[in-house]
Design an enzyme around this catalytic site. Structure first.
Site, PDB file in Angstrom:
ATOM      1  N   SER A 132       0.752  -1.093  -0.024  1.00 39.40           N
ATOM      2  CA  SER A 132      -0.054  -0.063  -0.065  1.00 39.40           C
ATOM      3  C   SER A 132       0.888   1.218   0.061  1.00 39.40           C
ATOM      4  CB  SER A 132      -0.666   0.034   1.380  1.00 39.40           C
ATOM      5  OG  SER A 132      -1.562   1.184   1.373  1.00 39.40           O
ATOM      6  N   TYR A 142      -0.996   0.086   9.984  1.00 43.62           N
ATOM      7  CA  TYR A 142      -1.349  -0.533   9.011  1.00 43.62           C
ATOM      8  C   TYR A 142       0.048  -0.442   7.855  1.00 43.62           C
ATOM      9  CZ  TYR A 142      -3.392  -0.912   4.149  1.00 43.62           C
ATOM     10  OH  TYR A 142      -3.796  -1.273   2.949  1.00 43.62           O
TER      11      TYR A 142
HETATM   12  N1  LIG Z   1      -8.704   0.218  -1.404  1.00 45.16           N
HETATM   13  C1  LIG Z   1      -7.688   1.155  -1.361  1.00 45.16           C
HETATM   14  O1  LIG Z   1      -7.551   2.402  -1.290  1.00 45.16           O
HETATM   15  C2  LIG Z   1      -6.072   0.181  -1.058  1.00 45.16           C
HETATM   16  C3  LIG Z   1      -5.138   0.857  -1.093  1.00 45.16           C
HETATM   17  C4  LIG Z   1      -3.948   0.235  -0.915  1.00 45.16           C
HETATM   18  C5  LIG Z   1      -3.813  -1.045  -0.591  1.00 45.16           C
HETATM   19  N2  LIG Z   1      -5.145  -1.785  -0.481  1.00 45.16           N
HETATM   20  C6  LIG Z   1      -4.875  -3.150  -0.345  1.00 45.16           C
HETATM   21  O2  LIG Z   1      -5.493  -3.720  -1.485  1.00 45.16           O
HETATM   22  C7  LIG Z   1      -6.126  -5.302  -1.156  1.00 45.16           C
HETATM   23  C8  LIG Z   1      -7.208  -5.512  -1.538  1.00 45.16           C
HETATM   24  O3  LIG Z   1      -8.141  -4.607  -0.775  1.00 45.16           O
HETATM   25  P1  LIG Z   1      -9.466  -4.040  -1.244  1.00 45.16           P
HETATM   26  O4  LIG Z   1      -9.204  -2.276  -1.593  1.00 45.16           O
HETATM   27  O5  LIG Z   1      -9.971  -4.588  -2.437  1.00 45.16           O
HETATM   28  O6  LIG Z   1     -10.344  -4.023   0.016  1.00 45.16           O
HETATM   29  P2  LIG Z   1     -11.609  -4.881   0.474  1.00 45.16           P
HETATM   30  O7  LIG Z   1     -12.933  -5.135  -0.526  1.00 45.16           O
HETATM   31  O8  LIG Z   1     -11.752  -4.652   1.718  1.00 45.16           O
HETATM   32  O9  LIG Z   1     -10.800  -6.299  -0.087  1.00 45.16           O
HETATM   33  C9  LIG Z   1     -10.059  -7.023   0.975  1.00 45.16           C
HETATM   34  C10 LIG Z   1     -10.532  -8.432   0.999  1.00 45.16           C
HETATM   35  O10 LIG Z   1      -9.746  -9.184   1.905  1.00 45.16           O
HETATM   36  C11 LIG Z   1     -10.634 -10.238   2.581  1.00 45.16           C
HETATM   37  N3  LIG Z   1      -9.898 -10.558   3.657  1.00 45.16           N
HETATM   38  C12 LIG Z   1      -9.614  -9.688   4.729  1.00 45.16           C
HETATM   39  N4  LIG Z   1      -8.968 -10.475   5.714  1.00 45.16           N
HETATM   40  C13 LIG Z   1      -8.796 -11.653   5.276  1.00 45.16           C
HETATM   41  C14 LIG Z   1      -8.301 -12.910   5.865  1.00 45.16           C
HETATM   42  N5  LIG Z   1      -7.887 -12.936   6.984  1.00 45.16           N
HETATM   43  N6  LIG Z   1      -8.581 -14.301   5.176  1.00 45.16           N
HETATM   44  C15 LIG Z   1      -9.192 -14.246   3.984  1.00 45.16           C
HETATM   45  N7  LIG Z   1      -9.663 -13.043   3.454  1.00 45.16           N
HETATM   46  C16 LIG Z   1      -9.414 -11.964   4.073  1.00 45.16           C
HETATM   47  C17 LIG Z   1     -11.810  -9.533   2.604  1.00 45.16           C
HETATM   48  O11 LIG Z   1     -13.035 -10.341   2.894  1.00 45.16           O
HETATM   49  P3  LIG Z   1     -13.647 -11.001   4.048  1.00 45.16           P
HETATM   50  O12 LIG Z   1     -13.562  -9.836   5.025  1.00 45.16           O
HETATM   51  O13 LIG Z   1     -14.651 -11.736   3.861  1.00 45.16           O
HETATM   52  O14 LIG Z   1     -12.567 -12.118   4.657  1.00 45.16           O
HETATM   53  C18 LIG Z   1     -12.170  -8.807   1.590  1.00 45.16           C
HETATM   54  O15 LIG Z   1     -12.842  -9.299   0.371  1.00 45.16           O
HETATM   55  C19 LIG Z   1      -5.754  -5.304   0.563  1.00 45.16           C
HETATM   56  O16 LIG Z   1      -4.553  -5.877   0.757  1.00 45.16           O
HETATM   57  C20 LIG Z   1      -5.743  -3.839   1.021  1.00 45.16           C
HETATM   58  O17 LIG Z   1      -4.843  -3.565   2.029  1.00 45.16           O
HETATM   59  C21 LIG Z   1      -6.371  -1.212  -0.759  1.00 45.16           C
END
Ligand SMILES: NC(=O)c1ccc[n+]([C@@H]2O[C@H](COP(=O)([O-])OP(=O)(O)OC[C@H]3O[C@@H](n4cnc5c(N)ncnc54)[C@H](OP(=O)(O)O)[C@@H]3O)[C@@H](O)[C@H]2O)c1
Length: 238
Positions: A132, A142
């Site tokens: 991130s 984080y």
């Molecule tokens: N959105 C942003 O602005 C942003 C920016 C930088 C980095 N990121 C990173 O990008 C990645 C994808 O995130 P996203 O933005 O698409 O957000 P998101 O929609 O919250 O997706 C995260 C997914 O991870 C799953 N998850 C979380 N903990 C888990 C666990 N212990 N075991 C299995 N599944 C798990 C969640 O599903 P469940 O809760 O059902 O398990 C959810 O589907 C993440 O690593 C996030 O930190 C996001």
């Protein structure tokens, strides 16, 4: 086949659906059944799903039990910031719990998913982990947890390179239309983040799909051990 963790929502969902539309076999993983089932339904049952908590060894074993044969690509989107939407830790115990939860959600889950699937990875397979922009800004626990993920990716690339397996990390900036902010994003903060980009636009999950698919493909056969930013230029690097 391709394994997309966190594949029920946000970036992982966009990656899983795109791989499916390209004709690939995809397994999505996450803890909650409902978002996974929605992806399965949208693909007429072609994408398969497994509910598991990848921050635990049992969860990683549950994932591996659903995999038969070769994994061409592991896209580990599972992760998040447990501090979002929860009250500030008021005690040392609460602070320790939050720190462990944040590391478990991001670093532990990545390491366990990779180790559980290691026997299914072979020459030509590729792993994409998710860091991130928060790693560059030092956001609470984080940011450090995501810095650990990108560092882990570097070591993993060195360890798996001799097996012909590539490992890269994608570090997005703010990406809208995900569950990451758990409904806490305000129009004012979103505008700040948009204005911080060089391109003056807010990222969406599809913006991350192209780089992910490139890193999975043989066109990236000489690209490994990299941490690549997808952030509209809000954190330029050289
Ligand atoms: N959105 C942003 O602005 C942003 C920016 C930088 C980095 N990121 C990173 O990008 C990645 C994808 O995130 P996203 O933005 O698409 O957000 P998101 O929609 O919250 O997706 C995260 C997914 O991870 C799953 N998850 C979380 N903990 C888990 C666990 N212990 N075991 C299995 N599944 C798990 C969640 O599903 P469940 O809760 O059902 O398990 C959810 O589907 C993440 O690593 C996030 O930190 C996001």
């Amino acid at each position: 086949m391709y394994v997309v963790t966190g594949g029920g929502t946000g970036i992982g969902r966009a990656v899983a659906l795109s791989l499916h539309h390209r004709g690939e076999a995809v397994l999505v993983a996450g803890r909650r059944r409902a978002p996974l089932d929605d992806v399965v339904a949208r693909t007429g049952g072609a994408v398969t799903a497994v509910s598991c908590d990848l921050a635990t060894p049992d969860g990683a074993r549950t994932l591996a039990a659903q995999v038969a044969g070769r994994v061409d690509g592991l896209v580990h989107c599972a992760g998040g910031n447990p501090a979002i939407g929860t009250p500030e830790a008021a005690t040392l115990d609460a602070e320790a719990d939050l720190l462990r939860d944040t590391l478990d959600s991001n670093l532990t889950s990545a390491a366990l998913a990779v180790s559980a699937l290691s026997g299914h990875l072979a020459a030509g397979s590729a792993i994409v982990l998710f860091g991130s922009i928060a790693a560059e800004h030092g956001v609470g626990f984080y940011g450090p947890a995501k810095a650990a993920v990108s560092s882990y990716a570097l070591g993993l690339a060195a360890a798996l390179g001799p097996r012909g397996i590539r490992v890269n990390c994608i570090s997005p900036g703010y990406i809208a239309d995900t569950e990451f902010f758990a409904g806490t994003m305000t129009p004012e903060r979103e505008e700040e983040l948009r204005a911080a980009t060089t391109l003056g636009r807010t990222g969406v999950p599809d913006d991350v799909v192209g780089l992910t698919e490139f890193l999975l493909s043989s066109r990236a056969q000489h690209v490994t051990g990299q941490n690549l930013h997808v952030d509209g230029g809000s954190h330029p690097t050289r």
